[in-house]
Scaffold this motif. Structure first.
Motif, PDB file in Angstrom:
ATOM      1  N   ALA A 514       0.817  -1.214   0.000  1.00  0.00           N
ATOM      2  CA  ALA A 514       0.000   0.000   0.000  1.00  0.00           C
ATOM      3  C   ALA A 514       0.845   1.256   0.000  1.00  0.00           C
ATOM      4  O   ALA A 514       0.422   2.303  -0.508  1.00  0.00           O
ATOM      5  CB  ALA A 514      -0.927  -0.007   1.225  1.00  0.00           C
ATOM      6  N   ALA A 515       2.062   1.174   0.535  1.00  0.00           N
ATOM      7  CA  ALA A 515       2.920   2.362   0.599  1.00  0.00           C
ATOM      8  C   ALA A 515       3.529   2.710  -0.750  1.00  0.00           C
ATOM      9  O   ALA A 515       4.108   3.774  -0.908  1.00  0.00           O
ATOM     10  CB  ALA A 515       4.025   2.148   1.629  1.00  0.00           C
ATOM     11  N   ARG A 516       3.411   1.794  -1.735  1.00  0.00           N
ATOM     12  CA  ARG A 516       4.056   2.038  -3.038  1.00  0.00           C
ATOM     13  C   ARG A 516       3.029   2.027  -4.162  1.00  0.00           C
ATOM     14  O   ARG A 516       3.317   1.623  -5.275  1.00  0.00           O
ATOM     15  CB  ARG A 516       5.119   0.959  -3.284  1.00  0.00           C
ATOM     16  CG  ARG A 516       6.143   0.873  -2.173  1.00  0.00           C
ATOM     17  CD  ARG A 516       7.034  -0.341  -2.294  1.00  0.00           C
ATOM     18  NE  ARG A 516       7.918  -0.277  -3.421  1.00  0.00           N
ATOM     19  CZ  ARG A 516       8.806  -1.213  -3.731  1.00  0.00           C
ATOM     20  NH1 ARG A 516       8.902  -2.300  -2.977  1.00  0.00           N
ATOM     21  NH2 ARG A 516       9.580  -1.100  -4.770  1.00  0.00           N
ATOM     22  N   ARG A 517       1.814   2.488  -3.869  1.00  0.00           N
ATOM     23  CA  ARG A 517       0.730   2.441  -4.848  1.00  0.00           C
ATOM     24  C   ARG A 517       0.527   3.771  -5.564  1.00  0.00           C
ATOM     25  O   ARG A 517      -0.539   4.030  -6.101  1.00  0.00           O
ATOM     26  CB  ARG A 517      -0.571   2.028  -4.165  1.00  0.00           C
ATOM     27  CG  ARG A 517      -0.588   0.560  -3.739  1.00  0.00           C
ATOM     28  CD  ARG A 517      -1.885   0.200  -3.054  1.00  0.00           C
ATOM     29  NE  ARG A 517      -1.930  -1.224  -2.732  1.00  0.00           N
ATOM     30  CZ  ARG A 517      -2.906  -1.793  -2.042  1.00  0.00           C
ATOM     31  NH1 ARG A 517      -3.914  -1.072  -1.602  1.00  0.00           N
ATOM     32  NH2 ARG A 517      -2.864  -3.089  -1.794  1.00  0.00           N
ATOM     33  N   GLU A 518       1.511   4.596  -5.564  1.00  0.00           N
ATOM     34  CA  GLU A 518       1.376   5.891  -6.231  1.00  0.00           C
ATOM     35  C   GLU A 518       1.299   5.689  -7.744  1.00  0.00           C
ATOM     36  O   GLU A 518       2.138   5.021  -8.347  1.00  0.00           O
ATOM     37  CB  GLU A 518       2.565   6.785  -5.873  1.00  0.00           C
ATOM     38  CG  GLU A 518       2.460   8.172  -6.468  1.00  0.00           C
ATOM     39  CD  GLU A 518       3.639   9.045  -6.072  1.00  0.00           C
ATOM     40  OE1 GLU A 518       3.721  10.181  -6.561  1.00  0.00           O
ATOM     41  OE2 GLU A 518       4.471   8.578  -5.281  1.00  0.00           O
ATOM     42  N   VAL A 519       0.270   6.269  -8.351  1.00  0.00           N
ATOM     43  CA  VAL A 519       0.077   6.142  -9.800  1.00  0.00           C
ATOM     44  C   VAL A 519       0.923   7.203 -10.499  1.00  0.00           C
ATOM     45  O   VAL A 519       0.871   8.383 -10.127  1.00  0.00           O
ATOM     46  CB  VAL A 519      -1.406   6.313 -10.165  1.00  0.00           C
ATOM     47  CG1 VAL A 519      -1.599   6.171 -11.674  1.00  0.00           C
ATOM     48  CG2 VAL A 519      -2.243   5.294  -9.417  1.00  0.00           C
ATOM     49  N   PRO A 520       1.712   6.819 -11.493  1.00  0.00           N
ATOM     50  CA  PRO A 520       2.561   7.808 -12.188  1.00  0.00           C
ATOM     51  C   PRO A 520       1.735   8.917 -12.818  1.00  0.00           C
ATOM     52  O   PRO A 520       0.585   8.718 -13.234  1.00  0.00           O
ATOM     53  CB  PRO A 520       3.274   6.962 -13.252  1.00  0.00           C
ATOM     54  CG  PRO A 520       3.207   5.556 -12.758  1.00  0.00           C
ATOM     55  CD  PRO A 520       1.925   5.447 -11.998  1.00  0.00           C
ATOM     56  N   VAL A 521       2.354  10.075 -12.908  1.00  0.00           N
ATOM     57  CA  VAL A 521       1.673  11.236 -13.489  1.00  0.00           C
ATOM     58  C   VAL A 521       1.314  10.970 -14.942  1.00  0.00           C
ATOM     59  O   VAL A 521       0.232  11.348 -15.422  1.00  0.00           O
ATOM     60  CB  VAL A 521       2.573  12.486 -13.366  1.00  0.00           C
ATOM     61  CG1 VAL A 521       1.918  13.683 -14.037  1.00  0.00           C
ATOM     62  CG2 VAL A 521       2.848  12.793 -11.898  1.00  0.00           C
ATOM     63  N   SER A 522       2.210  10.309 -15.673  1.00  0.00           N
ATOM     64  CA  SER A 522       1.958  10.057 -17.093  1.00  0.00           C
ATOM     65  C   SER A 522       0.738   9.157 -17.293  1.00  0.00           C
ATOM     66  O   SER A 522      -0.038   9.341 -18.238  1.00  0.00           O
ATOM     67  CB  SER A 522       3.191   9.416 -17.736  1.00  0.00           C
ATOM     68  OG  SER A 522       3.511   8.181 -17.097  1.00  0.00           O
ATOM     69  N   LEU A 523       0.546   8.168 -16.391  1.00  0.00           N
ATOM     70  CA  LEU A 523      -0.617   7.287 -16.511  1.00  0.00           C
ATOM     71  C   LEU A 523      -1.897   8.050 -16.180  1.00  0.00           C
ATOM     72  O   LEU A 523      -2.934   7.862 -16.839  1.00  0.00           O
ATOM     73  CB  LEU A 523      -0.452   6.080 -15.591  1.00  0.00           C
ATOM     74  CG  LEU A 523      -1.581   5.047 -15.616  1.00  0.00           C
ATOM     75  CD1 LEU A 523      -1.824   4.550 -17.030  1.00  0.00           C
ATOM     76  CD2 LEU A 523      -1.261   3.881 -14.695  1.00  0.00           C
ATOM     77  N   ARG A 524      -1.846   8.894 -15.159  1.00  0.00           N
ATOM     78  CA  ARG A 524      -3.003   9.735 -14.843  1.00  0.00           C
ATOM     79  C   ARG A 524      -3.364  10.613 -16.040  1.00  0.00           C
ATOM     80  O   ARG A 524      -4.539  10.791 -16.388  1.00  0.00           O
ATOM     81  CB  ARG A 524      -2.703  10.606 -13.623  1.00  0.00           C
ATOM     82  CG  ARG A 524      -2.752   9.867 -12.301  1.00  0.00           C
ATOM     83  CD  ARG A 524      -4.157   9.461 -11.972  1.00  0.00           C
ATOM     84  NE  ARG A 524      -4.234   8.754 -10.687  1.00  0.00           N
ATOM     85  CZ  ARG A 524      -5.237   8.008 -10.322  1.00  0.00           C
ATOM     86  NH1 ARG A 524      -6.262   7.817 -11.157  1.00  0.00           N
ATOM     87  NH2 ARG A 524      -5.247   7.404  -9.155  1.00  0.00           N
ATOM     88  N   ALA A 525      -2.327  11.152 -16.682  1.00  0.00           N
ATOM     89  CA  ALA A 525      -2.568  11.994 -17.856  1.00  0.00           C
ATOM     90  C   ALA A 525      -3.190  11.181 -18.987  1.00  0.00           C
ATOM     91  O   ALA A 525      -4.081  11.662 -19.705  1.00  0.00           O
ATOM     92  CB  ALA A 525      -1.260  12.632 -18.308  1.00  0.00           C
TER      93      ALA A 525
END
Length: 743
Positions: A514-525
């Motif tokens: 859970a601590a490493r579930r940050e979604v990359p900015v490029s994927l969000r874009a």
């Protein structure tokens, strides 16, 4: 002749110093006249002291003289003794010279004695020498009958005889005779080779023999240890090393055992490098290695000396051979299943209780000190190969999924709905299940492999979203050619919006940590771009249905009253019902974008210079029509759930206030207020709107535009543009030729 003072200058100097000191002392003592009374007393005391000193000096000199006299006497006695010794040595020398001839005769006697001793030794070994070939034949028979200990005893006896003869010849420098001896004992080489062959055959079958016939194996080990002791003894003496020594049979024992282990499992084995064949091979290796190490630990250890460390040797052999074998397999072009099997086997199975950590092997078997089975560099390289294979498989699977999805868009049926009535398809479930499975499988190996697959999965998802947008664009082009195809175009676009939202909400759960579930900015874009593309296609579809209605305004018929806006509301309401099949955040987004589209199209229609109000009555009709239309549209969108504060139709109400103004002297202030509220409005927009009003003189228009220029506006960050998307038609050029006949 020189005077005493010239011979002893130091004595003269000392006497002067003494006199000076005495004079100084006397002047200090007798500096007063009354002190002279004690002069006699001082003189008698000094005379006594001088006489005492002189007597001590005489005694000392006398003792020295006596010592010198004794020394001289001793030197004289020593010289006499040395002279007598020289005389006796001379006499002995003459006596030795007289006996030299007699010594020559004794030397010949010594040589004869040595030859006699040699001949006596030869006579003693003659029976053994004559029986050498007979012993050779008997030893060979013993070897054929596998009586190894007896055969080795006779072999050692023959070697000892040969080596003893060669040693004697070596000491006497008779190297030419050594060749004859070696030729005579040539059968020893054949016996040695025959014995060694049998020994190595036994060692090669040791894992079986220690279970079936340990006596034969123990015999071989005893013979090897005998030879090792002989080697050690000869090497320690270091005077003469017989041919064939050192044999080094213990090292040969290790080598044969290692070659047997390696050859049995890792050499000349052809196996399928693909998943199923490799899995069978690894299972067989696991089973055989554990079984053989149990034999070594329970049986072979008892058959060899402790210093052999046979269990450690076999463990290290298996470990090193396995490492080399796995490297050979990894050089092949393996599929992802085979790569996964190798990584799992090397990093998990090998150290598990099913193999090297088996309870029957612990604690004696310990591979932790032998290093990793695969180096960190090779593991990283293999993980990268695995990720590339998974990536290729994932790409192929996603492409097929997208092709199936694209075909479904052209079906005669609407997309499926969930229990809440929202359109959806199997696309997000299939994609996320595939990504989840691959990430979960990688987590069974190492954290580093899991992270590599996770990063790759996000990259592939981002690329997939790009291909999905291209498919949406292609579908939109097909729909533009024939609006009846796809039949449920809007419904599938709405399903894509729900799918995109589902993908976005599921991405964060891909990583187990859970601590490493940050979604990359490029994927969000990429998710945002996909959502915008689907929204854009929906709004374009809405626009196609609204455009025929927007083309009918402004007009005199519209001013006098028509059902134009009611028809627009029917279209909007129809689309809103479709929008209800998307989840609420998307529904509100589509509703807000639709309202902005309607407002901008309504304003764009007003600015097409189709009509100019000629009278005050027409301006009044225009204001009433704007009020009615804007109110009707606002109530529609409000009823659909869009708050008034979020609506752009307020610009129509503000525009109505601009048209309703009767005092033109306040026009500049009214325009500035309008521009302040809508800072993206331009001079062309204002000029066109003033044209529609129809009663603004040119000078006043210029004054208004100058006032706008003096008060430039800056767009706030939260401002939602509406006028910047509206293009004003270019003004018509005036006809410059005068009316009349052409020249």
């Amino acid at each position: 002749a020189s005077s005493p003072d010239e011979e002893w200058p130091e004595a003269e100097k000392a006497e002067k110093l003494a006199r000076g000191a005495a004079l100084k002392w006397a002047s200090g003592v007798f500096y007063r006249p009354e002190k002279l009374e004690g002069l006699g007393k001082y003189r008698s005391r000094e005379m006594q002291r001088n006489s005492s000193i002189q007597s001590r000096l005489k005694s000392t000199v006398q003792s020295y003289l006596e010592g010198v006299s004794a020394g001289l006497e001793q030197l004289q006695s020593a010289a006499q003794e040395v002279q007598s010794v020289c005389q006796e040595l001379g006499a002995a020398r003459w006596a030795l010279l007289d006996g030299a001839d007699r010594f020559q005769g004794l030397q010949q006697m010594r040589v004869l004695m040595a030859e006699h001793m040699q001949l006596a030794s030869v006579v003693q070994v003659l029976p053994q020498l004559f029986s050498v070939h007979e012993v050779f034949s008997h030893t060979l028979q013993l070897l054929h009958g596998q009586h190894l200990l007896e055969a080795h005893a006779e072999l050692m006896m023959m070697e000892h005889l040969r080596d003893d003869i060669l040693s004697q010849l070596h000491l006497r420098g008779l190297s030419s005779a050594q060749t004859t001896v070696l030729s005579y004992f040539g059968g020893l080489r054949e016996l040695n080779e025959s014995l060694a062959k049998q020994l190595w055959d036994i060692v090669g079958s040791s894992l079986r023999l220690v279970h079936d016939d340990p006596v034969l194996f123990v015999t071989a080990v005893r013979i090897i240890e005998r030879e090792e002791k002989i080697d050690d003894t000869l090497l320690l003496e270091a005077t003469f090393l017989p041919p064939g020594r050192p044999k080094g049979w213990r090292q040969k024992f290790y080598h044969v055992l290692q070659e047997t282990i390696t050859g049995a499992h890792f050499h000349a084995i052809h196996m399928d490098a693909e998943g199923p064949g490799l899995a069978k091979h690894l299972v067989a290796l696991q089973k055989d290695i554990v079984a053989e190490l149990r034999v070594v630990k329970d049986l072979m250890v008892q058959c060899v000396p402790p210093h052999y460390n046979i269990l450690s040797l076999c463990t290290a052999t298996y470990h090193q051979a396995l490492a080399s074998h796995l490297q050979d397999i990894l050089r092949e072009d393996l599929d992802k299943q085979a790569l996964f099997l190798l990584l799992e086997w090397a990093l998990r199975v090998y150290h598990s209780p099913e193999m090297m950590g088996h309870p029957d092997l612990l604690p004696e078997v310990d591979v932790s000190a032998l290093g990793p089975l695969l180096s960190p560099e090779l593991i990283d390289q293999t993980e990268r190969k695995y990720v590339l294979k998974v990536k290729a498989s994932m790409l192929e699977w996603m492409q097929r999924t997208l092709e199936v999805e694209f075909k479904e868009w052209f079906r005669e049926e609407e997309p499926e709905m969930d229990h809440q009535g929202f359109f959806q398809s199997a696309l997000p479930v299939i994609v996320m299940q595939m990504l989840n499975e691959n990430i979960h499988v990688a987590s069974l190996i190492t954290d580093s492999l899991q992270q590599k697959v996770y990063n790759m999965a996000l990259e592939e998802l981002e690329a997939f979203l790009g291909r999905l947008r291209e498919a949406l664009v292609q579908c939109g082009k097909e729909h533009q050619k024939d609006r009846t195809q796809p039949k449920h175009y809007v419904s599938y676009l709405l399903a894509m919006l729900n799918n995109n939202l589902a993908l976005g909400s599921s991405v964060s759960s891909l990583h187990p940590d859970a601590a490493r579930r940050e979604v990359p900015v490029s994927l969000r874009a990429a998710l945002d771009r996909t959502q915008k593309k689907a929204c854009q296609l929906l709004l374009e579809e809405l626009l196609l249905d609204l455009q025929p209605l927007c083309l009918q305004l402004p007009s005199r018929k519209w001013l006098s009253g028509s059902q134009l806006v009611s028809s627009m509301c029917e279209v909007i309401d129809k689309y809103a019902k479709d929008f209800s099949h998307v989840r609420k955040p998307l529904y509100m987004l589509l509703l807000a974008e639709s309202e902005l589209l309607v407002a901008s199209q309504y304003l764009r229609a007003l600015m097409q210079k189709k009509m100019v109000c000629k009278t005050e009555e027409e301006r009044g009709q225009l204001c009433n029509r704007l009020l009615q239309d804007a109110t009707q549209l606002r109530e529609l969108f409000g009823g659909l759930g869009l708050d008034r504060s979020q609506q752009s139709l307020e610009a129509v109400f503000a525009l109505r206030d601009l048209f309703r103004l009767q005092d033109l002297a306040l026009l500049s202030l009214e325009v500035l207020g309008f521009v302040t509220k809508y800072p993206d409005v331009s001079d062309e927009h204002i000029s066109t709107l003033l044209d529609l009003r129809g009663d603004v003189p040119r000078e006043l228009r210029q004054m208004v535009l100058e006032a706008m220029a003096q008060h430039p506006q800056v767009l706030p960050e939260s401002y939602r543009p509406i006028f910047s998307t509206i293009l004003v038609p270019a003004p018509e050029l005036p006809f410059c030729l005068r009316k009349g006949k052409c020249a």
